[in-house]
Scaffold this active site. Structure first.
Site, short mmCIF file in Angstrom:
data_model
loop_
_atom_site.label_atom_id
_atom_site.label_comp_id
_atom_site.label_asym_id
_atom_site.label_seq_id
_atom_site.Cartn_x
_atom_site.Cartn_y
_atom_site.Cartn_z
CB SER A 187 -7.59 0.14 1.49
OG SER A 187 -7.83 0.98 0.22
CE LYS A 188 -7.22 -7.28 -0.05
NZ LYS A 188 -8.15 -8.70 -0.32
NE ARG A 189 -10.03 3.19 -1.68
CZ ARG A 189 -9.65 4.40 -1.82
NH1 ARG A 189 -9.16 4.99 -2.57
NH2 ARG A 189 -9.84 5.31 -0.67
#
Length: 461
Positions: A238-240
């Site tokens: 994911s973006k994290r």
């Protein structure tokens, strides 16, 4: 001839997982002197956007994943899907279903209450009832009721699914737009796709699609489902984890060949080779060495690899890249040192082009140390040393690393000081920061004019 395809949905940015899938499909086609087709699956009308379509094109072009045919767009091919659906209806392999959304919700709620898997119960499959007024039907596929689907996945090996696990999927929605599983079958047939290389989140879709291929009497392509990419914590990427759109990597100063090299090693290997060219990857790539298990995305490893590629780029190439970044920041290089020299000095310390542009700004920006920083570093014995250094610098005729350091060492010997005592305040005065590469080369690149102007602000002649 081998024909592969990449078929993204334009519902957001082109992310790392999609690019890795495109890369494998592209490389397989190039390895076998085949064709690579780009297809945009834009039938999700609520979420598809033209900005996302453009992001796909931009990302593919930046990565150098050139396509041979396309881009095709599903919403421009609606007549093709309707024609095939009508054929299946005529042949009794599909039927119109008039269930409303409310009926379907009630059906699934009742199944869940009985502890059953929610699925369409086939109530319109062989119904003789008259169609209800005012209800636009969908077209459903008559999935086989018994038997099983078996196929050999080129990555995962043999896979078997019982037909009893599959219900009668929708082929065309009420508005005539195809569902994913129907659209890809029609597209892959029309485009003569021989190898479907995609993420393993599609494994469960494959038996449904195989049954549609069979109903159409068509030969199957070969399927290869590549493992998903996880973050370093083992969770879905994911973006994290750094899984941003591919063009953000471009903005942050990653080199496309470095990102391609890194993605190639996510779920595929060739011995212990870590760094290899695009051409060598195409030469080596095969599906037999694609891992069956998930790969882990490591931003630190990507930065390390990008650093290796950046160091190998010529100073002239990097100069042009950095110049564009400096221009975008409004920085002016006129009056400063030759940018190529600044790049040559800084590139071994920078992991990205953005970091490289940041580092060379010490030669072109107007950064100044704070009075507090200068008070802390300008001890009483340092001030006369720096004043004497300014005088020696002024006398240098041939300004270079050797002559600069000769002047510095002369002052150190005269004042009985160690280099760190004057290096930090000198850096703060000239560059506005306490840390730079080695003092001699950095002052040499900065130039006599810049160094003396900054020193004279504090120690007038």
């Amino acid at each position: 001839m081998v024909r592969t395809r990449f078929a993204p949905s334009p519902t957001g940015y082109l992310h790392i997982g999609s690019v890795r899938t495109a890369l494998f499909s592209w490389a397989y086609a190039r390895r076998h002197a085949g064709k690579f087709i780009l297809r945009v699956e834009d039938t999700d009308l609520e979420r598809s956007t033209e900005a996302s379509v453009q992001a796909i094109f931009d990302g593919m072009q930046w990565m150098g994943l050139d396509w041979d045919e396309g881009p095709f767009r599903q919403m421009q091919r609606l007549d093709c899907y309707r024609e095939v659906a009508e054929r299946l209806l005529r042949e009794g392999k599909a039927y119109r279903c008039y269930c409303t959304k409310e009926e379907l919700e009630q059906m699934r709620a009742a199944q869940r209450a009985r502890g059953e898997k929610p699925r369409y119960d086939g109530r319109w499959r062989d119904s003789k009832k008259a169609p209800p007024a005012g209800v636009a039907p969908v077209v459903r596929f008559k999935n086989p009721l018994d038997g099983e689907v078996t196929f050999h996945d080129l990555v995962k090996g043999p896979i078997t699914i019982a037909n009893a696990e599959l219900d009668d999927l929708v082929l065309l929605r009420e508005d005539g737009v195809p569902t994913y599983n129907f659209g890809v079958v029609v597209d892959d047939l029309d485009m003569n796709i021989t190898h479907v290389i995609r993420g393993d989140d599609h494994v469960n879709n494959t038996p449904r699609q195989i049954n549609i291929f069979a109903a159409l009497g068509a030969a199957l392509p070969q399927f290869a489902h590549v493992p998903m990419i996880l973050g370093v914590d083992g969770e879905r990427l994911s973006k994290r984890h750094g899984a941003v759109g591919v063009m953000q990597y471009a903005e942050e100063g990653y080199l496309p060949d470095a990102l391609l090299n890194y993605l190639a090693r996510l779920g595929w290997s060739h011995g212990d080779e870590e760094i290899f060219s695009r051409a060598r990857f195409v030469e080596w790539f095969d599906l037999a060495h694609v891992s069956r298990s998930a790969a882990q995305f490591n931003p630190e490893k990507l930065r390390w690899l990008n650093h290796q590629y950046l160091k190998k780029r010529s100073d002239a190439e990097l100069r042009d890249e950095v110049a564009r970044r400096l221009e975008a920041r409004g920085a002016r290089t006129e009056g400063g040192p030759a940018l190529e020299k600044a790049v040559a000095l800084m590139k071994d310390r920078a992991e990205t082009l953005a970091a490289l542009a940041d580092s060379v700004m010490i030669f072109y920006g107007d950064s100044r140390a704070t009075p507090e920083q200068l008070r802390e570093s300008l001890a009483d014995e340092v001030r006369p040393a720096l004043a004497g250094l300014a005088a020696k610098f002024s006398a240098i005729a041939d300004w270079n690393e050797e002559s600069v350091m000769a002047a510095v060492n002369a002052v150190l010997n005269e004042r009985k000081l160690k280099l760190p005592r004057i290096a930090m305040p000198l850096r703060l005065i000239v560059f506005g920061r306490a840390q730079t590469p080695n003092l001699g080369p950095t002052l040499a690149v900065a130039g006599k004019k810049r160094v003396l102007e900054r020193l004279r602000e504090h120690f007038p002649a």
